[in-house]
Design an enzyme around this catalytic site. Structure first.
Site, PDB file in Angstrom:
ATOM      1  N   GLU A  41      18.078  -5.715  -6.139  1.00  0.00           N
ATOM      2  CA  GLU A  41      18.605  -4.529  -6.801  1.00  0.00           C
ATOM      3  C   GLU A  41      20.120  -4.605  -7.010  1.00  0.00           C
ATOM      4  O   GLU A  41      20.613  -4.273  -8.071  1.00  0.00           O
ATOM      5  CB  GLU A  41      18.269  -3.296  -5.965  1.00  0.00           C
ATOM      6  CG  GLU A  41      18.469  -2.008  -6.717  1.00  0.00           C
ATOM      7  CD  GLU A  41      18.229  -0.812  -5.793  1.00  0.00           C
ATOM      8  OE1 GLU A  41      17.800   0.222  -6.301  1.00  0.00           O
ATOM      9  OE2 GLU A  41      18.483  -0.936  -4.575  1.00  0.00           O
ATOM     10  N   ASP A  42      20.803  -5.056  -5.977  1.00  0.00           N
ATOM     11  CA  ASP A  42      22.263  -4.905  -5.988  1.00  0.00           C
ATOM     12  C   ASP A  42      23.051  -6.180  -6.304  1.00  0.00           C
ATOM     13  O   ASP A  42      24.264  -6.127  -6.387  1.00  0.00           O
ATOM     14  CB  ASP A  42      22.753  -4.401  -4.615  1.00  0.00           C
ATOM     15  CG  ASP A  42      22.061  -3.115  -4.218  1.00  0.00           C
ATOM     16  OD1 ASP A  42      21.614  -2.393  -5.128  1.00  0.00           O
ATOM     17  OD2 ASP A  42      21.958  -2.845  -3.014  1.00  0.00           O
TER      18      ASP A  42
END
Ligand code: MN
Length: 747
Positions: free
Chosen positions: A94-95
């Site tokens: 996600e990051d």
């Protein structure tokens, strides 16, 4: 503290990071992970560090501390290696710039699929509008069904986020706390993760009700010293007795978590809680749990109604323990939990611990697949999903979500023992009863759902616990057909009616009897209660059943008339009646009248095992004299009537000797049923010659075939009556061997 460093060595030397790393390393060693596994965890940790580079958390700490602490939680839960690696990597998709391909290349498909699952779950919020909530909940369930380990990582993630919640904005804190309390704590509980559940609850409680939290914290602190001294005293007196009894046990005072105190405060009168101290006794063996309980109840007075045996009846999340509350020294209440070490592990660490014991260690190498049968795992899961809904708010919405999408047209219900049954939606207790066993359906008389009495057309819902009450004389009713849902129940009911055209039989039975007796005689017998007496003697529920049995051929008129005579109702052999009553046209021997058994060379037929008191017939057979059959033995029907002779038992034969007779006892298959039946027989001082028990697991019934020695039909009949009166008996009947008769016939 150098928060920025060179592109290769992010946060090198940051104390918070070093601390987190060493805690993880220590946890791995403490939980017996081997060198190879530790190396793999290190590899994932390095990967995560690189991926999160110089990202910071809201707290200002290096971001990578979060996945490291999540991994530490997973290690402490005894998770397997892929789960721990996934814990370290759970935020990289996600990051960061990391792709799925990169994870798969470095750690394999299994780790990737867990990371992927967690990433998808993260996008789900449970604090949105209700429809969205239900939809999101559905996604959560699907994720769980796909891989349980996704939830373990998610729970560890949530636990760590909750412990660092103070760095978020107040509104966000409340939102996350509420979601934790509503969704994740119950989820942890359902998977038996007692430790995770308590910690999540306490953290959420702290943010949602800060004043109450502080108040309880105060109470606990203020009383700490007094409580600890009190517990010391209590434990010392218990330990002394345990030592005397040669029992080694760990006895510890146990801190109740704040949220559970809060809940108790709301339920109980406030004063009670101040007194309450809690103790846990951990022993090696299950039997010792009960020994300890005995000692405790001897030492201190137990509070009635507070003892709970979760060992014999484990909770649905596999929790096992004995619970009791005692009046300790100085009239203070002490709550005690008694459990084995294994039970303790399961209570704290849930399924993970369970598998650890079952599979000889979860933390094996990733190549060593867990040998968990997929089906039973899924079965268990579905069961948990359904149970889970009760703990969630707006259960109706969640239920709808489950029902519409996940299990579109089926529901899952439980027997009181916890067996899972899968039924069509809209099913009723009748559907359930027939699903469990045809005979249970046929004898269904009433039902309880979740311990509440319901009507038989009550619609069952997911997760209901259904208890069926049966009665021996109960039988299907035609209106059941108007509400049963499953086609199998429908066809079974129809079958029953086909087989038991009761009304018709009742009429037929009456007609059959009027062939031998006049209506007045029958009416008179009814008035005098003769049929009632006969019904009792032949093991039927009431006089009506005699006619039904006559009509359906279970009894013949000769048997009934004989009984009526035996009761002194019909004087002597009712001449006109006797001639007509015979099921086959036996010609009375014109010359010698009825032969006495005594005067004949004879043996007894093995097919029908005639007993003194029963109407008998002799069959002439070459070389063996007469083989004696019951008058109504169906095997006689095809014989040449010339070979038959009516026989009487004669006084001497009646008075002496024991005769073998075999009974077939059909019963619900439960532990101890055979013992109950056999005990009943020996209670009556009847000798048992042979016993066979045939269980039919798919039918949930057992057939006990028992041969006994009895002096006469009346003894046998009273025996049948007593067995029939036992609980869980479906039917008691005399065993008739058909093949044997054929052999004799040809003899
Ligand atoms: Mn995270």
């Amino acid at each position: 503290m150098p928060l920025q460093s060179s592109s290769e060595e992010y946060f090198e030397g940051c104390p918070a990071l070093l601390e987190a790393q060493s805690v993880l390393a220590e946890a791995l060693i403490n939980n017996d992970y081997n060198q190879k596994q530790i190396a793999e965890v290190q590899k994932a940790q390095d990967f995560a560090r690189k991926a999160h580079k110089n990202q910071l958390r809201k707290s200002g700490d290096p971001y990578v501390i979060h996945p490291i602490e999540v991994a530490t939680i997973l290690v402490d839960l005894g998770c397997d290696l892929p789960t721990i690696c996934a814990g370290l990597l759970h935020d990289v998709l996600e990051d960061t710039a990391v792709t799925t391909v990169m994870i798969e290349e470095s750690f394999g498909k299994e780790v990737l699929s867990i990371v992927d699952g967690v990433t998808k779950l993260k996008k789900i919020s449970f604090v949105s509008k209700r429809q969205v909530q239900a939809e999101n909940f559905r996604k959560l369930l699907l994720a769980i069904a796909a891989d349980l380990r996704v939830v373990l990582v998610k729970l560890a993630d949530r636990l760590h986020n909750m412990s660092t919640l103070e760095h978020l904005a107040p509104a966000k804190r409340l939102e996350i706390s509420q979601e934790t309390l509503d969704v994740f704590a119950p989820l942890a509980n359902r998977f038996g993760l007692g430790v995770v559940k308590s910690r999540l609850e306490d953290l959420a409680f702290k943010y949602l009700h800060p004043e109450d939290y502080l108040r309880i914290e105060g109470i606990v602190k203020d009383n700490r010293q007094a409580r600890e001294e009190y517990l010391k005293e209590f434990i010392a007196s218990l330990q002394k007795r345990l030592t005397e009894a040669n029992l080694s046990a760990d006895v510890v005072g146990r801190a109740k978590h704040f949220y559970s105190i809060y809940n108790k405060l709301q339920r109980l009168q406030t004063e009670q809680i101040y007194d309450l101290s809690a103790v846990r006794v951990v022993v090696d063996k299950e039997s010792q749990c009960y020994e300890v309980l005995g000692i405790l109840h001897d030492l201190f007075t137990p509070i009635p109604g507070r003892f709970k045996d979760f060992i014999a009846l484990p909770k649905s999340n596999m929790y096992q323990s004995l619970h009791t509350t005692l009046i300790g020294p100085r009239e203070k209440l002490v709550e005690v939990q008694i459990r084995t070490r294994e039970m303790h592990e399961i209570a704290e660490f849930g399924l993970a611990a369970h598998w650890k014991y079952k599979e000889g260690g979860l933390n094996a190498l990733s190549s060593q697949k867990q040998h968990i049968d997929y089906d039973s795992k899924l079965h268990l899961l579905k069961k948990r999903l359904i149970e889970m809904k009760d703990d969630l708010p707006d259960a109706g919405d969640y239920r709808k979500a489950i029902e519409i999408d996940l299990f579109a047209d089926e529901i899952f219900v439980f027997s009181p023992k916890g067996d899972l049954y899968n039924l069509p939606r809209g099913s009723t207790p009748i559907d359930f009863a027939f699903y469990v066993h045809t005979e249970i359906g046929n004898r269904c008389q009433g039902a309880k759902v979740n311990e509440r009495q319901v009507t038989l057309d009550h619609q069952l819902k997911n997760g209901d616990i259904v208890e069926i009450h049966t009665a021996k004389n109960a039988h299907p009713s035609s209106d059941w057909l108007s509400f049963v849902r499953s086609s199998s129940a429908r066809s079974k009911i129809k079958n029953w009616f086909k087989k038991n055209r009761r009304e018709q039989y009742l009429q037929d039975g009456l007609n059959i009897l009027t062939e031998s007796l006049s209506r007045q005689q029958i009416d008179e017998a009814l008035k005098k209660g003769i049929f009632k007496i006969i019904a009792q003697k032949v093991g039927l529920a009431n006089e009506e059943e005699i006619f039904v049995s006559l009509g359906s051929g279970k009894l013949n008129s000769a048997q009934v008339i004989n009984r009526m005579r035996a009761e002194g109702f019909l004087q002597a052999p009712a001449k006109s009646a006797a001639e007509e009553e015979k099921p086959f046209k036996l010609k009375r021997s014109t010359n010698s009248g009825i032969q006495s058994l005594k005067s004949l060379l004879h043996s007894f037929a093995k097919c029908c095992q005639p007993l003194p008191g029963e109407h008998i017939v002799g069959v002439i057979s070459r070389g063996k004299g007469f083989v004696i059959h019951r008058f109504d033995c169906s095997n006689l029907e095809s014989l040449d009537q010339k070979r038959l002779i009516e026989v009487d038992w004669g006084e001497k034969e009646k008075a002496s000797g024991l005769f073998a007779s075999t009974l077939d006892v059909e019963c619900v298959d439960r532990i101890g049923i055979s013992r109950d039946v056999l005990n009943k027989i020996s209670d009556l001082k009847i000798n048992i010659l042979d016993v066979r028990v045939l269980t039919r697991p798919t039918k949930h019934t057992a057939l006990i075939r028992v041969s006994v020695e009895v002096p006469s039909i009346s003894t046998l009949e009273s025996l049948m009556g007593s067995i029939n009166a036992l609980t869980d008996i479906i039917e008691v009947k005399r065993f008739v061997l058909k093949a044997m008769a054929r052999k004799e016939r040809s003899a």
